[in-house]
Write an enzyme that holds these catalytic residues in place. Structure first.
Site, PDB file in Angstrom:
ATOM      1  N   ASP A 361      65.327  53.330  14.295  1.00 52.03           N
ATOM      2  CA  ASP A 361      66.086  52.434  13.419  1.00 52.03           C
ATOM      3  C   ASP A 361      67.540  52.884  13.343  1.00 52.03           C
ATOM      4  O   ASP A 361      68.056  53.592  14.229  1.00 52.03           O
ATOM      5  CB  ASP A 361      65.394  52.384  12.043  1.00 52.03           C
ATOM      6  CG  ASP A 361      65.530  51.046  11.350  1.00 52.03           C
ATOM      7  OD1 ASP A 361      66.602  50.813  10.764  1.00 52.03           O
ATOM      8  OD2 ASP A 361      64.592  50.236  11.405  1.00 52.03           O
ATOM      9  N   ASP A 362      68.196  52.526  12.287  1.00 50.02           N
ATOM     10  CA  ASP A 362      69.627  52.750  12.070  1.00 50.02           C
ATOM     11  C   ASP A 362      70.005  54.237  12.211  1.00 50.02           C
ATOM     12  O   ASP A 362      69.255  55.115  11.798  1.00 50.02           O
ATOM     13  CB  ASP A 362      69.928  52.275  10.639  1.00 50.02           C
ATOM     14  CG  ASP A 362      71.397  52.130  10.366  1.00 50.02           C
ATOM     15  OD1 ASP A 362      72.192  52.473  11.235  1.00 50.02           O
ATOM     16  OD2 ASP A 362      71.727  51.657   9.259  1.00 50.02           O
ATOM     17  N   ARG A 438      77.400  46.452   1.291  1.00 47.83           N
ATOM     18  CA  ARG A 438      76.788  47.615   1.935  1.00 47.83           C
ATOM     19  C   ARG A 438      77.877  48.418   2.665  1.00 47.83           C
ATOM     20  O   ARG A 438      77.671  48.884   3.770  1.00 47.83           O
ATOM     21  CB  ARG A 438      75.671  47.224   2.902  1.00 47.83           C
ATOM     22  CG  ARG A 438      74.598  48.291   2.961  1.00 47.83           C
ATOM     23  CD  ARG A 438      73.673  48.156   4.163  1.00 47.83           C
ATOM     24  NE  ARG A 438      72.649  49.188   4.113  1.00 47.83           N
ATOM     25  CZ  ARG A 438      71.930  49.588   5.140  1.00 47.83           C
ATOM     26  NH1 ARG A 438      72.106  49.041   6.326  1.00 47.83           N
ATOM     27  NH2 ARG A 438      71.046  50.528   5.014  1.00 47.83           N
ATOM     28  N   LYS A 471      65.388  45.638  17.366  1.00 49.69           N
ATOM     29  CA  LYS A 471      65.375  45.116  15.990  1.00 49.69           C
ATOM     30  C   LYS A 471      66.814  44.744  15.659  1.00 49.69           C
ATOM     31  O   LYS A 471      67.686  45.603  15.614  1.00 49.69           O
ATOM     32  CB  LYS A 471      64.853  46.192  15.039  1.00 49.69           C
ATOM     33  CG  LYS A 471      64.860  45.786  13.571  1.00 49.69           C
ATOM     34  CD  LYS A 471      64.291  46.909  12.704  1.00 49.69           C
ATOM     35  CE  LYS A 471      64.414  46.602  11.216  1.00 49.69           C
ATOM     36  NZ  LYS A 471      64.020  47.751  10.393  1.00 49.69           N
ATOM     37  N   ASP A 473      69.430  43.494  13.130  1.00 45.69           N
ATOM     38  CA  ASP A 473      69.589  43.430  11.672  1.00 45.69           C
ATOM     39  C   ASP A 473      70.870  42.680  11.301  1.00 45.69           C
ATOM     40  O   ASP A 473      71.771  42.496  12.137  1.00 45.69           O
ATOM     41  CB  ASP A 473      69.627  44.868  11.120  1.00 45.69           C
ATOM     42  CG  ASP A 473      69.040  44.963   9.717  1.00 45.69           C
ATOM     43  OD1 ASP A 473      68.971  43.941   9.024  1.00 45.69           O
ATOM     44  OD2 ASP A 473      68.662  46.085   9.323  1.00 45.69           O
ATOM     45  N   ASN A 475      72.975  42.733   7.548  1.00 49.24           N
ATOM     46  CA  ASN A 475      72.799  43.254   6.192  1.00 49.24           C
ATOM     47  C   ASN A 475      73.791  42.790   5.137  1.00 49.24           C
ATOM     48  O   ASN A 475      73.809  43.362   4.046  1.00 49.24           O
ATOM     49  CB  ASN A 475      72.833  44.790   6.237  1.00 49.24           C
ATOM     50  CG  ASN A 475      71.469  45.357   6.617  1.00 49.24           C
ATOM     51  OD1 ASN A 475      70.462  44.989   6.016  1.00 49.24           O
ATOM     52  ND2 ASN A 475      71.417  46.212   7.612  1.00 49.24           N
ATOM     53  N   CYS A 521      65.898  40.593  11.598  1.00 49.65           N
ATOM     54  CA  CYS A 521      65.852  41.310  10.325  1.00 49.65           C
ATOM     55  C   CYS A 521      67.145  40.980   9.593  1.00 49.65           C
ATOM     56  O   CYS A 521      68.165  40.714  10.224  1.00 49.65           O
ATOM     57  CB  CYS A 521      65.761  42.809  10.607  1.00 49.65           C
ATOM     58  SG  CYS A 521      65.775  43.851   9.136  1.00 49.65           S
ATOM     59  N   ASP A 543      62.253  44.321   2.819  1.00 51.62           N
ATOM     60  CA  ASP A 543      62.331  45.776   2.712  1.00 51.62           C
ATOM     61  C   ASP A 543      61.352  46.310   1.673  1.00 51.62           C
ATOM     62  O   ASP A 543      61.153  47.515   1.571  1.00 51.62           O
ATOM     63  CB  ASP A 543      63.752  46.214   2.325  1.00 51.62           C
ATOM     64  CG  ASP A 543      64.665  46.304   3.543  1.00 51.62           C
ATOM     65  OD1 ASP A 543      64.154  46.282   4.683  1.00 51.62           O
ATOM     66  OD2 ASP A 543      65.893  46.391   3.358  1.00 51.62           O
TER      67      ASP A 543
HETATM   68  C1  GLA Z   1      67.990  47.011   6.524  1.00 51.79           C
HETATM   69  C2  GLA Z   1      66.624  46.728   7.107  1.00 51.79           C
HETATM   70  C3  GLA Z   1      65.798  47.987   7.109  1.00 51.79           C
HETATM   71  C4  GLA Z   1      66.520  49.066   7.890  1.00 51.79           C
HETATM   72  C5  GLA Z   1      67.901  49.293   7.327  1.00 51.79           C
HETATM   73  C6  GLA Z   1      68.717  50.232   8.196  1.00 51.79           C
HETATM   74  O1  GLA Z   1      67.920  47.263   5.167  1.00 51.79           O
HETATM   75  O2  GLA Z   1      65.990  45.709   6.393  1.00 51.79           O
HETATM   76  O3  GLA Z   1      64.523  47.741   7.669  1.00 51.79           O
HETATM   77  O4  GLA Z   1      66.582  48.709   9.240  1.00 51.79           O
HETATM   78  O5  GLA Z   1      68.631  48.082   7.217  1.00 51.79           O
HETATM   79  O6  GLA Z   1      69.986  50.409   7.724  1.00 51.79           O
END
Ligand code: GLA
Length: 723
Positions: A361-362, A438, A471, A473, A475, A521, A543
């Site tokens: 992930d991130d 964010r 994935k 995203d 945000n 996402c 989340d």
């Molecule tokens: C969002 C996604 C999470 C994760 C974070 C990473 O909140 O919904 O699943 O990937 O970003 O920063």
């Protein structure tokens, strides 16, 4: 499926699966709606016409003593010539003329549903295109109607055309108007917020307009681009339900209006708030698809119609019914705090347990140890990851697993090389500071050079690092919508141009890498809409990974979207979002009602937990086909009761799963019986867990008592196999 036109009665009749849609061209040339409902004969339905009181009505221009446009149920309401309902379209000519009179010009029936330029849309067969035209200013609208053999939906949209000789400014350009015969409806919408997406609201329609919208340049978690109109006594299983869902990911609006004569109508599409669009002579403006589902078997029937339509006509064919990655994601396991050995250990710990993909992930790129920096710099952070992302993907591949990687392509951090090099690529006005959300800004996808940068930098990483899964995203939402790419008077084109930019990079990145599986996402499930589903066969639902909270989120989401699109993970307890502890089995049973995975530190698994995971994934694989292609029947709503009960039944009815969840235990619980749904009443089934053999009708009419495990938040599942 058939589309017919009777030239004697000037009546159009569209017959789809279990539904029928009809309108006629009345004596004024106005397309007048006649019917949307259950299948009926190919009959002339003009006998149904009744017009209510029309006091203070304005007649159509230049004609006295006839009915006003306001009196006719409309296929497309237009402004300024006597129709006072919510118009679907409003224009301004250079003289400031805002009037419109879109009357029948001609029609075509084409064998395949035409694609929309630059926007995702459903495919499909026979399509009626109705050409409407204003004879004075040359403004025109084409209305598209597609019906289907395999799902009870009708797909509609409008294309606006400037056939005149001067520019026209579109102030509103909705996709459709749908007339309804009366006002005896409740309206359902799906509202939410981060970690509480798609909860259900139901209110009665009343005189005036009820509207839901997004002004976020995203479909948003606040209100999903969906409404349903239900008869007052419609339930999950009985009664009429009409669902409306926009295939669109930017700011939108949907409105339900009760008219003075007691009829009602729905309209909507691209949000006209903060919108206009310049249309030069010869130019067209295409609006997004709206999918209208009709059910006379309650909300459940409406949902199954949407699920079928999206699986058969919208989601990427290659992946829609294909077995999904069963993944371990490191986000809740490590957040930003990881290195190569830790990630390899997380993968090692589940090797052989049925989990087949590690998703990083991130935090793997640029300077990204927290969410204040690094977005936009899609360069592997070799200091944090010795040997790079490649070291992890190589390792994961060497133990027989696949590898996934997180991106947030539409964003930029203020503290990033990209922002330092191109501050003007971030969305915002030149003379104002930008809002943070964010701690980050958004990239201006209306600009070609920005899109090219995103496509190249993301493609380079995924092509050179053994990436099997992405994935994607998103945000935050847009603020300060303003772009260097447009003239001042065209700045209100921004929100729609952002959507077109997004679809362009999806075309190039997602469709440009057909062997890679892409999951959508958005800060959880904040951009969960059909247009996103077109590119991303599954979308992270929320989340909030707490099983109890997930029953509501997944129940609400399923009103429109198939289980196969809902990405759901088993996470650790106490849960990171709620602090609640729920049994491991419950977490798996709820998360396995979707495209599933795990998201916790697997290096901390006990032997017992490992054995449980092995069993859970094996059981999931046995029912995966149901998740991908089954019919969903919601039985108990967690919004109404302390229970969540759902059944998923194979299309051929040979196999089914029933999931029963109870929120709280109490001493001396009342006896509770659950009746199975969706089986073939005449076939014999074995209820495997209880080894009971009986007719489908028996399980569906007599029911049985689920053996909820002792304790709060308990869940149990049952399987029915045809014998
Ligand atoms: C969002 C996604 C999470 C994760 C974070 C990473 O909140 O919904 O699943 O990937 O970003 O920063």
């Amino acid at each position: 499926m058939s589309v017919t036109y009777n030239s004697e009665t000037k009546t159009f009749m569209l017959q789809g699966k279990n539904l029928c849609y009809s309108f006629w061209i009345n004596d004024l040339g106005y397309p007048e709606h006649l019917y949307l409902g259950a299948s009926v004969g190919n009959d002339d339905l003009r006998f149904t016409r009744t017009y209510g009181a029309t006091s203070t009505a304005a007649t159509p221009p230049g004609i006295d003593n006839v009915n006003s446009y306001n009196a006719f149920p409309s296929e497309l309401s237009f402004f300024g010539t006597g129709d006072y309902r919510e118009p679907a379209v409003q224009i301004v000519t250079p003289q400031g003329d805002r009037l419109c009179e879109l009357l029948f010009d001609s029609y075509e029936i084409v064998p395949a549903k035409p694609k929309i330029t630059g926007m995702p849309s459903l495919d499909g067969g026979e399509t009626l295109i109705l050409h409407l035209k204003d004879k004075i200013n040359g403004f025109a609208a084409d209305l598209y109607y597609t019906v289907y053999d395999d799902c009870s939906v009708i797909c509609r949209r409008a294309v606006y055309k400037n056939c005149g000789s001067a520019d026209v400014r579109l102030e509103r350009a909705y996709s459709f108007t749908l007339a309804l015969p009366d006002r005896d409806y409740d309206m359902i919408s799906l509202y939410g917020v981060w970690a509480k997406e798609r909860h259900i609201d139901r209110i009665p329609l009343h005189h005036g307009v009820v509207s839901i919208d997004s002004k976020r340049t995203s479909s948003s978690a606040t209100l999903n681009p969906f409404i349903a109109l239900l008869r007052r006594d419609t339930t999950e299983f009985y009664g009429e339900a009409i669902g409306v869902n926009l295939v669109y990911s930017s700011s939108y609006v949907l409105k339900a209006e009760v008219n003075p004569d007691g009829t009602s109508q729905i309209t909507g599409g691209i949000n006209d708030f903060d919108f206009n669009w310049n249309l030069a002579p010869g130019e067209v403006f295409e609006t997004p698809d709206v999918v209208i589902s009709y059910s006379d078997t309650g909300l459940g029937g409406m949902s199954r119609a949407f699920h079928d339509a999206y699986r058969e006509h919208l989601i990427n064919r290659r992946y829609v019914k294909a077995s999904r990655p069963l993944l371990i994601n490191n986000w809740e396991a490590t957040y930003f705090n990881f290195d190569v050995p830790k990630l390899c250990a997380i993968a090692d710990a589940v090797n052989g347990l049925g989990i087949d993909t590690l998703v990083l992930d991130d935090g793997w790129f640029g300077k990204r140890d927290n969410d204040y920096s690094g977005l936009g710099d899609w360069v592997v952070n070799d200091k944090k990851l010795q040997g790079g992302v490649k070291a992890i993907s190589d390792y994961v591949h060497s133990i027989g697993m696949k590898f996934g990687l997180w991106f947030e392509p539409e964003m930029v951090s203020e503290d990033s090389d990209l922002y330092r090099a191109h501050p003007d690529w971030a969305i915002g006005t030149p003379d104002r500071k930008h809002c943070y959300s964010r701690h980050q800004f958004m990239l201006d996808l209306t600009r070609r050079e920005v899109r090219d940068y995103i496509v190249k930098s993301v493609s380079d990483i995924i092509e050179n690092n053994g990436v099997d899964y992405v994935k994607w995203d998103y945000n935050r939402n847009v603020t300060e919508s303003w772009t260097y790419s447009l003239e001042p008077e065209r700045q209100m084109e921004f929100a729609h141009r952002y959507a077109l930019g997004l679809y362009d990079i999806c075309e190039r990145i997602v469709n440009g890498h057909p062997d890679i599986f892409f999951e959508g996402c958005s800060a959880g499930g904040a951009r969960f809409d059909p247009a996103i589903m077109h590119y991303f066969p599954q979308i992270w639902t929320s989340d909030d990974t707490d099983a109890e909270e997930r029953t509501k989120i997944q129940f609400g989401t399923s009103l429109v979207y198939p289980l196969s699109v809902m990405s759901c993970h088993v996470s650790v307890c106490p849960n990171h979002q709620t602090g609640r502890t729920t049994p491991f089995d419950t977490r798996a049973i709820i998360a396995h009602l979707g495209a599933t995975g795990y998201e916790l530190d697997t290096t901390k698994f006990t032997d017992e937990e490992k054995a449980a995971v092995k069993l859970q994934t094996a059981e999931y694989k046995k029912i995966e086909r149901l998740i991908l292609d089954g019919d969903l029947y919601r039985i108990d709503s967690p919004f109404e009761k302390g229970f969540f009960t759902e059944a998923v039944v194979a299309k051929d009815k040979s196999f089914a799963e029933l999931v029963c969840y109870r929120r709280f235990v109490s001493v001396n619980n009342e006896v509770r019986r659950v009746k199975m749904v969706g089986l073939d009443p005449e076939a014999y089934y074995c209820l495997e867990e209880k080894n009971i053999k009986a007719k489908g009708s028996t399980f569906m009419n007599v029911g049985f008592s689920p053996d909820y495990p002792h304790g709060d938040f308990s869940a149990v599942k049952y399987h029915f196999t045809r014998i």
